[in-house]
Design a protein around this motif. Structure first.
Motif, mmCIF file in Angstrom:
data_model
loop_
_atom_site.group_PDB
_atom_site.id
_atom_site.type_symbol
_atom_site.label_atom_id
_atom_site.label_comp_id
_atom_site.label_asym_id
_atom_site.label_seq_id
_atom_site.Cartn_x
_atom_site.Cartn_y
_atom_site.Cartn_z
ATOM 1 N N GLY A 1 -75.915 32.467 19.389
ATOM 2 C CA GLY A 1 -76.125 33.971 19.242
ATOM 3 C C GLY A 1 -76.392 34.468 20.529
ATOM 4 N N VAL B 1 -79.206 35.197 7.086
ATOM 5 C CA VAL B 1 -79.787 35.146 8.373
ATOM 6 C C VAL B 1 -81.091 34.487 8.339
ATOM 7 C CG1 VAL B 1 -80.948 36.657 10.258
ATOM 8 C CG2 VAL B 1 -78.567 37.134 9.348
ATOM 9 N N SER C 1 -66.096 46.235 11.326
ATOM 10 C CA SER C 1 -66.813 45.305 12.540
ATOM 11 C C SER C 1 -67.831 44.484 11.859
ATOM 12 C CB SER C 1 -67.337 46.317 13.668
ATOM 13 O OG SER C 1 -66.365 46.838 14.304
ATOM 14 N N ALA C 2 -68.667 45.290 11.078
ATOM 15 C CA ALA C 2 -69.585 44.415 10.220
ATOM 16 C C ALA C 2 -69.372 43.237 9.454
ATOM 17 C CB ALA C 2 -70.354 45.463 9.469
ATOM 18 N N LEU D 1 -66.906 50.980 11.560
ATOM 19 C CA LEU D 1 -68.136 50.407 11.649
ATOM 20 C C LEU D 1 -68.081 49.087 10.528
ATOM 21 C CD1 LEU D 1 -70.913 52.451 13.287
ATOM 22 C CD2 LEU D 1 -69.056 50.742 14.344
ATOM 23 N N GLY E 1 -74.384 43.161 1.785
ATOM 24 C CA GLY E 1 -75.473 43.198 2.483
ATOM 25 C C GLY E 1 -76.649 42.039 2.240
ATOM 26 N N ILE F 1 -68.415 40.240 11.685
ATOM 27 C CA ILE F 1 -69.722 39.709 12.101
ATOM 28 C C ILE F 1 -70.231 38.913 11.102
ATOM 29 C CG2 ILE F 1 -72.142 39.843 12.701
ATOM 30 C CD1 ILE F 1 -71.086 42.234 14.544
ATOM 31 N N LEU G 1 -75.660 38.899 3.702
ATOM 32 C CA LEU G 1 -76.032 38.779 5.177
ATOM 33 C C LEU G 1 -77.420 38.572 5.295
ATOM 34 C CD1 LEU G 1 -75.025 38.702 7.821
ATOM 35 C CD2 LEU G 1 -75.353 41.254 7.792
ATOM 36 N N VAL G 2 -78.211 39.442 4.642
ATOM 37 C CA VAL G 2 -79.765 39.240 5.032
ATOM 38 C C VAL G 2 -80.171 37.764 4.687
ATOM 39 C CG1 VAL G 2 -82.002 39.819 4.135
ATOM 40 C CG2 VAL G 2 -80.255 41.395 4.553
ATOM 41 N N LEU H 1 -69.536 48.613 20.620
ATOM 42 C CA LEU H 1 -69.739 49.673 19.201
ATOM 43 C C LEU H 1 -69.547 50.958 19.375
ATOM 44 C CD1 LEU H 1 -71.897 48.969 16.334
ATOM 45 C CD2 LEU H 1 -73.128 50.834 17.494
ATOM 46 N N LEU I 1 -71.294 38.434 22.067
ATOM 47 C CA LEU I 1 -71.242 39.178 20.825
ATOM 48 C C LEU I 1 -70.769 40.565 20.858
ATOM 49 C CD1 LEU I 1 -72.159 39.823 17.915
ATOM 50 C CD2 LEU I 1 -74.644 39.944 18.392
ATOM 51 N N PHE J 1 -69.482 43.980 18.951
ATOM 52 C CA PHE J 1 -69.680 44.612 17.814
ATOM 53 C C PHE J 1 -68.536 45.518 17.295
ATOM 54 C CE2 PHE J 1 -74.061 45.286 16.174
ATOM 55 C CZ PHE J 1 -74.716 44.069 16.530
ATOM 56 N N ILE K 1 -71.245 34.570 10.760
ATOM 57 C CA ILE K 1 -72.575 34.279 10.339
ATOM 58 C C ILE K 1 -72.454 33.259 9.181
ATOM 59 C CG2 ILE K 1 -74.540 34.866 9.414
ATOM 60 C CD1 ILE K 1 -74.888 35.255 12.164
ATOM 61 N N TRP L 1 -67.642 34.834 20.107
ATOM 62 C CA TRP L 1 -69.078 34.772 19.939
ATOM 63 C C TRP L 1 -69.436 33.428 19.704
ATOM 64 C CZ3 TRP L 1 -71.700 36.853 14.910
ATOM 65 C CH2 TRP L 1 -72.871 36.988 14.995
#
Lengths: 288, 345
Positions: free
Chosen positions: B341, B304, B252-253, B249, B297, B256, B300-301, B117, B55, B57, B260, B49
């Protein structure tokens, strides 16, 4: 004969539930180009809103059709103002931020409702066709999905608000020059998309046991339906939900529900490989 | 990327030395081992990535595939050397097939994300449904959601009874991570690596210059999957059980998020992000006031929104501003930031 009717109803139901699951995402992703990975959690919150309202003594239809969409829509408003607003046009970043949001909401729901399964019973009794028992609630979902499609089509095509929204999504600078505030239009569209997700979660809540992580079950299906649908919002939603729903049910009846799910996903991969622009990108260009 | 490969090698040796001598005094080696495994997993996505602009997923799919391959092969063979090799090769082959399908179809961006995904979901659903006794590979029952326990763990090559476990397993993992990091550095310094970065920056231009973009992306994708598969096999040896949640998932999350937070386009960023966040999660797991997922969570937010470049590039930038010479290539830096990205052909 009876079996044929049952299979037919099940197929219609599968298509209808795919339409419901994907409608909110179709608005948020299809129109606004925001990849909302918290879509499943919006649905989960719609479900919890319904259950909470029902437990407080509200009529179940009232809770599903009015309270849940409004609650989730309002949550969507807050999310748009705090996070999404800063990320318009940055596709990958919206995806990551909303993934973060989805984890955040899962955590929040776990703290509030606990990591246990809750549920409500379906408000419509089942009935028999010949030797087979059919869930009466399935018809309710089919009707809701049809009304939803007609409603979306009517609002987008026939009202001034729909026209303005579509215009602003294509050229927000032109909309601004004509005196409409793109900021407000985006906010309102995000509200509608979240409300639709909340509605879907609420309507499907009586059918599934609700846990904080149940949003994850919807997100992949919603995504492939919207993306396979392609650029045209409603025709795309209808055609891809139809295709996937039928594939899913054929394999479910022929082999097993798990294979049905897997067949749906495999069909999605093949379809995207063959038609990377989505179904409507190829066949019904440009019509809503 | 300044410096040379030998300078890289020295840095990596230094970091490994710190890892082996100093870290065990702070954190137990059992926890450290899993942090290293996650670091390797973070590196695998960081490579494809951060440097390749792909990218994915579903990096967890390759991680899980590596772990399952190892477990199944170890039960059937009863010795760990060949299963370890298989655990690298099978995910790589799978990724090569998947990658060829995607890249030769010229799928980019969102479609790539969705397909990876979906493939992860297919594997997850399939493995989850294999609880029945009819699902066997050789002597190994797939076990559905219960996973596969009780397989042969890592042993000294050729001597199935000499297990490598505890502290020595930690050293093996640390050395393997250093080795993988060195190989990744070498790859990025080679012309293949430079072309990969070129593809990330501008895919159309690279293809017009005569490079076969599709083949190169496929190979890079497979290399990333091989590293993830190795991490999966190491995880299987650490946990001594493999379960379908490896394919989930959520897994996977997390990968990522590590990339990041640590910083894309760097080699150390994803490793540090992975180890740091996994350790944070471990610490958070010991309290019950705030839910773990909620914090992940939120991190991450916030990243970003406020630090989209990640920690390592931000720190490196701070270092340059504070102590470095005046930057000459400001424009290049900005261009790199903008293109974070993905390659939007």
């Amino acid at each position: 004969m009876d079996l044929t009717v049952v299979i037919l109803v099940e197929m219609l139901y599968a298509v209808a539930s795919l339409i419901l699951i994907s409608a909110g995402l179709a608005v948020i992703f299809g129109m606004m180009k925001v990849i909302n990975l918290a879509h499943g959690e919006f649905m989960m919150m719609g479900g919890y809103a319904t259950i909470t309202a029902v437990n407080l003594g509200v009529n179940i239809f009232m809770a599903m059709l009015i309270i849940a969409p409004i609650v989730v829509g309002l949550i969507g408003l807050v999310v748009e103002r705090l996070v999404i607003r800063h990320l318009y046009g940055r596709l990958v970043d919206t995806m990551l931020a909303t993934w973060g949001l989805s984890l955040f909401f899962i955590g929040l729901a776990t703290m509030i409702f606990g990591n246990t399964t809750t549920g409500i019973s379906t408000p419509i009794p089942g009935f028999a066709i010949g030797n087979y028992q059919i869930n009466g609630y399935n018809f309710f979902i089919i009707v809701i999905a049809i009304l939803l499609l007609i409603g979306m089509l009517a609002i987008l095509k026939a009202t001034r608000a729909g026209l303005i929204a579509r215009g602003a999504m294509q050229r927000s600078d032109m909309a601004a020059a004509l005196g409409y505030s793109p900021d407000r239009i985006y906010l309102a569209t995000f509200f509608c998309g979240s409300a639709l997700s909340g509605l879907a979660g609420a309507v499907l809540a009586p059918l599934v046991g609700l846990v904080p992580t149940s949003g994850g079950a919807y997100i992949a299906k919603a995504f492939i339906t919207v993306i396979a649908g392609g650029p045209s919002l409603i025709a795309g939603l209808f055609s891809s939900a139809g295709f996937f729903g039928i594939v899913n049910q054929i394999f479910t009846f022929a082999i097993s529900p798990v294979i049905g799910e897997v067949a749906l996903l495999v069909a999605a991969v093949v379809l995207l490989r063959l038609l990377p622009q989505g179904i409507t990108g190829k066949f019904f260009k440009g019509n809503f | 990327m300044p410096g040379s490969l030998s300078k890289d090698a020295i840095t990596i040796l230094l970091v490994t030395a710190i890892l082996i001598w100093i870290m065990p005094q702070l954190i137990s080696t059992y926890t450290l081992t899993i942090l290293i495994v996650y670091g390797m997993l973070g590196l695998s996505l960081g490579l494809i990535w951060g440097f390749g602009g792909i990218l994915c997923f579903g990096q967890a799919a390759f991680f899980g595939l590596g772990a399952y391959t190892y477990a199944i092969a170890a039960i059937n063979i009863g010795e760990s050397t060949f299963p370890m090799l298989l655990a690298v090769l099978v995910p790589a082959a799978f990724a090569a097939l998947l990658g060829a399908m995607m890249f030769y179809g010229r799928l980019t961006d969102v479609y790539l994300g969705v397909i990876t995904l979906v493939v992860t979901l297919i594997l997850f659903k399939f493995i989850n449904s294999t609880a029945g006794p009819q699902y066997v590979i050789g002597n190994a029952r797939l076990g559905g959601f219960n996973g596969i326990p009780g397989f042969q763990t890592l042993n000294i090559p050729g001597r199935p009874d000499d297990y490598i476990w505890g502290d020595s397993y930690f050293y093996v993992c640390a050395v393997l991570l250093a080795l993988v990091l060195f190989l990744v550095s070498a790859l990025l310094r080679s012309s293949f690596g430079r072309v990969a970065v070129g593809i990330r920056e501008n895919e159309v231009r690279m293809s017009l210059m005569g490079y076969d973009v599709r083949a190169r992306k496929t190979v890079l994708f497979a290399v990333g999957a091989a590293i993830a598969g190795l991490a999966g096999a190491l995880f299987a040896n650490w946990a001594e059980i493999v379960t379908p949640s490896l394919f989930s998932l959520g897994q996977s999350a997390e990968i990522i998020i590590w990339c990041i937070v640590g910083g894309l386009g760097t080699r150390f960023g994803p490793i540090l992000g992975a180890a740091g966040l996994a350790y944070l999660k471990f610490l958070l797991g010991q309290q019950s006031v705030v839910d773990n997922t909620l914090i992940t969570g939120l991190i991450l937010v916030l990243f970003v929104l406020f630090l989209p470049k990640g920690i390592v590039p931000a720190l490196a930038g701070l270092w340059k501003v504070s102590f470095g010479r005046r930057p000459q290539g400001r424009i290049h830096q900005q261009r790199r930031m903008r293109n974070r990205g993905g390659a939007n052909g």
